[in-house]
Design a protein around this motif. Structure first.
Motif, PDB file in Angstrom:
ATOM      1  N   LYS A  65       0.828  -1.215   0.000  1.00  0.00           N
ATOM      2  CA  LYS A  65       0.000   0.000   0.000  1.00  0.00           C
ATOM      3  C   LYS A  65       0.859   1.261   0.000  1.00  0.00           C
ATOM      4  O   LYS A  65       0.508   2.271  -0.615  1.00  0.00           O
ATOM      5  N   ASP A  66       2.000   1.179   0.675  1.00  0.00           N
ATOM      6  CA  ASP A  66       2.877   2.343   0.796  1.00  0.00           C
ATOM      7  C   ASP A  66       3.910   2.451  -0.317  1.00  0.00           C
ATOM      8  O   ASP A  66       4.421   3.542  -0.583  1.00  0.00           O
ATOM      9  N   HIS A  67       4.244   1.301  -0.959  1.00  0.00           N
ATOM     10  CA  HIS A  67       5.368   1.321  -1.896  1.00  0.00           C
ATOM     11  C   HIS A  67       5.061   0.777  -3.293  1.00  0.00           C
ATOM     12  O   HIS A  67       5.648   1.233  -4.267  1.00  0.00           O
TER      13      HIS A  67
ATOM     14  N   THR B   3       1.827   0.425  -5.104  1.00  0.00           N
ATOM     15  CA  THR B   3       0.376   0.637  -5.104  1.00  0.00           C
ATOM     16  C   THR B   3      -0.348  -0.043  -6.259  1.00  0.00           C
ATOM     17  O   THR B   3      -1.553  -0.284  -6.173  1.00  0.00           O
ATOM     18  N   THR B   4       0.380  -0.361  -7.331  1.00  0.00           N
ATOM     19  CA  THR B   4      -0.291  -0.942  -8.505  1.00  0.00           C
ATOM     20  C   THR B   4      -0.563  -2.431  -8.366  1.00  0.00           C
ATOM     21  O   THR B   4      -1.254  -3.007  -9.214  1.00  0.00           O
TER      22      THR B   4
ATOM     23  N   THR C 157      -1.759  -3.867  -5.395  1.00  0.00           N
ATOM     24  CA  THR C 157      -2.652  -4.125  -4.267  1.00  0.00           C
ATOM     25  C   THR C 157      -3.887  -3.265  -4.419  1.00  0.00           C
ATOM     26  O   THR C 157      -3.842  -2.191  -5.034  1.00  0.00           O
ATOM     27  N   ASN C 158      -4.998  -3.731  -3.876  1.00  0.00           N
ATOM     28  CA  ASN C 158      -6.221  -2.936  -3.870  1.00  0.00           C
ATOM     29  C   ASN C 158      -6.363  -2.127  -2.585  1.00  0.00           C
ATOM     30  O   ASN C 158      -7.333  -1.373  -2.427  1.00  0.00           O
ATOM     31  N   CYS C 159      -5.400  -2.278  -1.684  1.00  0.00           N
ATOM     32  CA  CYS C 159      -5.426  -1.514  -0.442  1.00  0.00           C
ATOM     33  C   CYS C 159      -4.925  -0.095  -0.709  1.00  0.00           C
ATOM     34  O   CYS C 159      -3.935   0.104  -1.418  1.00  0.00           O
ATOM     35  N   ASN C 160      -5.611   0.875  -0.120  1.00  0.00           N
ATOM     36  CA  ASN C 160      -5.272   2.282  -0.322  1.00  0.00           C
ATOM     37  C   ASN C 160      -5.804   3.094   0.853  1.00  0.00           C
ATOM     38  O   ASN C 160      -6.045   2.527   1.922  1.00  0.00           O
TER      39      ASN C 160
END
Length: 227
Positions: free
Chosen positions: A195-197, A199-200, A202-205
């Motif tokens: 999520k932090d590094h 982002t493409t 994972t669906n976590c945001n």
């Protein structure tokens, strides 16, 4: 929990340290400042010399508490998982509904960590960032089996076992409780990192959290097993 935690002592395997850092002002300062320094520069660049300079103490004094920085990292991770275990125990106390208890447990181990003001020398929010980035370095070593036999990871495994028991309460027939519990616990760290590094991938945001993902995943898996 705020009224209970000050009366609890975080338990860490005494084989991890030379001298218990909780027993002195210097020891607690070592813990406090090592967390901040590792967060700032990363574990690979962290040294006892740099920590000694930061706290105004001889490097040799740090070795009176820990043999090396690897043991210090294991101590910090053990402290974190022990604190997390207390949160699980207190967060699920008196909950009779197995589903609600499991959901609460999953939320606790996967949600964003806030600093606990009752522990003055440990910033749990910063420590959580270290666990996300560096925890795998405690066990991805040639010495992992020996250190495991020494009980270095027993608290981490207790957290997973506790969640596995909650899973079994919801669905006693589910055959992979420990695997699912360890996937949730370790996977949450990975999702926070992505999520932090990255982002493409994972669906976590900012709106969808790792807790949302794992609550959905576990609920669907256990419900499908019941059908």
């Amino acid at each position: 929990m705020q009224s209970i935690l000050p009366n609890l002592k975080i338990q860490v395997n005494e084989k991890i340290y030379v001298k218990d850092p909780e027993t002195s002002v210097l020891g607690r300062n070592i813990i406090k400042e090592s967390i901040l320094l590792i967060d700032e520069i990363g574990f690979d660049d962290f040294t006892f010399k740099k920590l000694g300079e930061r706290i105004g103490s001889n490097e040799s004094s740090l070795y009176r508490y820990f043999e090396n920085k690897h043991k210090l990292l294991i101590y910090l991770s053990s402290w974190y998982w022990s604190w997390m275990e207390y949160r699980l125990i207190l967060g699920t106390a008196n909950m009779e509904d197995p589903c609600q208890k499991l959901k609460r447990a999953i939320t606790i181990v996967t949600e964003k960590v806030e600093d606990d003001q009752t522990t003055e020398h440990v910033n749990e929010s910063v420590l959580n960032r270290i666990i996300i980035a560096e925890f795998s370095k405690t066990f991805l070593t040639k010495e992992v089996d020996e250190e495991n036999r020494e009980g270095f990871f027993i608290i981490y495994k207790r957290v997973i076992k506790r969640i596995a028991e909650y899973i079994k309460e919801v669905n006693p027939q589910y055959p992979f409780a420990e695997s699912l519990a360890s996937t949730v616990t370790q996977g949450a760290l990975h999702q926070h990192f992505l999520k932090d590094h990255f982002t493409t991938i994972t669906n976590c945001n900012v709106t969808t959290t790792p807790a949302d993902f794992y609550l959905h995943l576990v609920t669907r898996i256990l419900n499908e097993e019941k059908q």
